[in-house]
Design a protein around this motif. Sequence first.
Motif, PDB file in Angstrom:
ATOM      1  N   MET A 154      45.273   7.025  31.218  1.00 54.71           N
ATOM      2  CA  MET A 154      45.476   5.835  30.783  1.00 54.71           C
ATOM      3  C   MET A 154      44.603   4.522  31.288  1.00 54.71           C
ATOM      4  O   MET A 154      44.541   4.627  32.693  1.00 54.71           O
ATOM      5  CB  MET A 154      47.165   5.482  30.953  1.00 54.71           C
ATOM      6  CG  MET A 154      47.748   4.181  30.702  1.00 54.71           C
ATOM      7  SD  MET A 154      49.319   4.217  30.513  1.00 54.71           S
ATOM      8  CE  MET A 154      49.730   2.878  30.022  1.00 54.71           C
ATOM      9  N   ARG A 155      44.294   3.885  30.552  1.00 50.12           N
ATOM     10  CA  ARG A 155      43.386   2.713  30.976  1.00 50.12           C
ATOM     11  C   ARG A 155      44.126   1.520  30.926  1.00 50.12           C
ATOM     12  O   ARG A 155      44.710   1.120  30.072  1.00 50.12           O
ATOM     13  CB  ARG A 155      42.258   2.675  30.140  1.00 50.12           C
ATOM     14  CG  ARG A 155      41.305   1.975  30.785  1.00 50.12           C
ATOM     15  CD  ARG A 155      39.757   2.325  29.965  1.00 50.12           C
ATOM     16  NE  ARG A 155      38.820   1.919  30.949  1.00 50.12           N
ATOM     17  CZ  ARG A 155      37.653   1.421  30.511  1.00 50.12           C
ATOM     18  NH1 ARG A 155      37.270   1.482  29.196  1.00 50.12           N
ATOM     19  NH2 ARG A 155      36.804   1.109  31.482  1.00 50.12           N
ATOM     20  N   PHE A 156      44.073   0.673  32.410  1.00 53.77           N
ATOM     21  CA  PHE A 156      44.824  -0.511  32.528  1.00 53.77           C
ATOM     22  C   PHE A 156      43.821  -1.606  32.361  1.00 53.77           C
ATOM     23  O   PHE A 156      42.437  -1.425  32.700  1.00 53.77           O
ATOM     24  CB  PHE A 156      45.394  -0.559  33.907  1.00 53.77           C
ATOM     25  CG  PHE A 156      46.449   0.297  34.049  1.00 53.77           C
ATOM     26  CD1 PHE A 156      47.465  -0.047  33.320  1.00 53.77           C
ATOM     27  CD2 PHE A 156      46.448   1.409  34.872  1.00 53.77           C
ATOM     28  CE1 PHE A 156      48.587   0.873  33.677  1.00 53.77           C
ATOM     29  CE2 PHE A 156      47.448   2.145  35.314  1.00 53.77           C
ATOM     30  CZ  PHE A 156      48.434   1.738  34.657  1.00 53.77           C
ATOM     31  N   VAL A 157      44.216  -2.456  31.837  1.00 47.72           N
ATOM     32  CA  VAL A 157      43.329  -3.847  31.449  1.00 47.72           C
ATOM     33  C   VAL A 157      43.337  -4.469  32.876  1.00 47.72           C
ATOM     34  O   VAL A 157      44.289  -4.809  33.232  1.00 47.72           O
ATOM     35  CB  VAL A 157      44.054  -4.666  30.355  1.00 47.72           C
ATOM     36  CG1 VAL A 157      42.718  -5.956  30.155  1.00 47.72           C
ATOM     37  CG2 VAL A 157      43.990  -3.891  28.957  1.00 47.72           C
ATOM     38  N   ARG A 158      42.124  -5.046  33.378  1.00 52.20           N
ATOM     39  CA  ARG A 158      41.947  -5.617  34.419  1.00 52.20           C
ATOM     40  C   ARG A 158      41.923  -7.115  34.214  1.00 52.20           C
ATOM     41  O   ARG A 158      41.192  -7.499  33.343  1.00 52.20           O
ATOM     42  CB  ARG A 158      40.558  -5.214  35.204  1.00 52.20           C
ATOM     43  CG  ARG A 158      40.859  -4.123  36.200  1.00 52.20           C
ATOM     44  CD  ARG A 158      39.565  -3.993  36.815  1.00 52.20           C
ATOM     45  NE  ARG A 158      39.761  -3.038  37.930  1.00 52.20           N
ATOM     46  CZ  ARG A 158      38.985  -2.728  38.698  1.00 52.20           C
ATOM     47  NH1 ARG A 158      37.765  -2.977  38.622  1.00 52.20           N
ATOM     48  NH2 ARG A 158      39.365  -1.748  39.658  1.00 52.20           N
ATOM     49  N   ARG A 159      42.833  -7.830  34.880  1.00 54.57           N
ATOM     50  CA  ARG A 159      42.795  -9.123  34.661  1.00 54.57           C
ATOM     51  C   ARG A 159      41.604  -9.560  35.485  1.00 54.57           C
ATOM     52  O   ARG A 159      41.359  -9.393  36.833  1.00 54.57           O
ATOM     53  CB  ARG A 159      44.033  -9.686  35.092  1.00 54.57           C
ATOM     54  CG  ARG A 159      45.109  -9.597  33.992  1.00 54.57           C
ATOM     55  CD  ARG A 159      46.102 -10.370  34.184  1.00 54.57           C
ATOM     56  NE  ARG A 159      47.244  -9.557  34.084  1.00 54.57           N
ATOM     57  CZ  ARG A 159      48.551  -9.877  34.599  1.00 54.57           C
ATOM     58  NH1 ARG A 159      48.547 -11.005  35.168  1.00 54.57           N
ATOM     59  NH2 ARG A 159      49.637  -9.029  34.374  1.00 54.57           N
ATOM     60  N   ARG A 160      40.850 -10.665  34.988  1.00 59.66           N
ATOM     61  CA  ARG A 160      39.873 -11.339  35.722  1.00 59.66           C
ATOM     62  C   ARG A 160      40.598 -12.466  36.933  1.00 59.66           C
ATOM     63  O   ARG A 160      41.396 -13.257  36.338  1.00 59.66           O
ATOM     64  CB  ARG A 160      39.038 -12.217  34.942  1.00 59.66           C
ATOM     65  CG  ARG A 160      37.621 -12.428  35.709  1.00 59.66           C
ATOM     66  CD  ARG A 160      36.703 -12.500  34.589  1.00 59.66           C
ATOM     67  NE  ARG A 160      35.562 -12.078  34.995  1.00 59.66           N
ATOM     68  CZ  ARG A 160      34.240 -12.786  34.842  1.00 59.66           C
ATOM     69  NH1 ARG A 160      34.228 -14.011  34.027  1.00 59.66           N
ATOM     70  NH2 ARG A 160      32.956 -12.420  35.409  1.00 59.66           N
ATOM     71  N   ARG A 161      40.431 -12.314  38.213  1.00 57.95           N
ATOM     72  CA  ARG A 161      40.666 -13.362  39.158  1.00 57.95           C
ATOM     73  C   ARG A 161      39.826 -14.221  39.262  1.00 57.95           C
ATOM     74  O   ARG A 161      38.831 -14.044  39.627  1.00 57.95           O
ATOM     75  CB  ARG A 161      41.267 -12.328  40.343  1.00 57.95           C
ATOM     76  CG  ARG A 161      42.200 -11.499  40.228  1.00 57.95           C
ATOM     77  CD  ARG A 161      42.542 -10.920  41.852  1.00 57.95           C
ATOM     78  NE  ARG A 161      43.804 -10.191  41.562  1.00 57.95           N
ATOM     79  CZ  ARG A 161      44.331  -9.649  42.672  1.00 57.95           C
ATOM     80  NH1 ARG A 161      43.812  -9.998  43.694  1.00 57.95           N
ATOM     81  NH2 ARG A 161      45.546  -9.260  42.717  1.00 57.95           N
TER      82      ARG A 161
END
Length: 142
Positions: A1-8
């Motif tokens: 499963m691939r998580f969506v990375r939020r841009r910090r």
Amino acid sequence: MRFVRRRRDPVEVNLTPLIDVVFLLLIFFMVSTTFETRQALELTLPESETGTALDAAPVTLVVTADGDYRLGERTLSAAALAEAMTERATQAREHGLVLEADARAAHADVVRALDRAGALRIDRVRIATRETQSPSTQAERP
């Protein structure tokens, strides 16, 4: 499963309010601090019961117990007094002259200063004194 990375977003500390507070504190301390422009001079002023407090005039002549004079920041002898007072005469005529004579100063030294002020047409001459201390206060002094 691939998580969506939020841009910090990069973390920043805003220093503007801190700088404002520091400048306000600096201004507060500059305004509330009293500055003493006079040099330390051991004078014992004579006492007066009826004297009134006045603002310091721009021209102050000090007569020491040794017979020397001080006009502004300059220490003068009796011979140099006339020339120094002539330089400040216009200002003294406009704002007045305050004479701070030591209680132990010779009467002749004070009269010499008053005579020179009269010759320069300085009409408003005030003599500095200190308040008379009440008898109970004088008894408490060592």
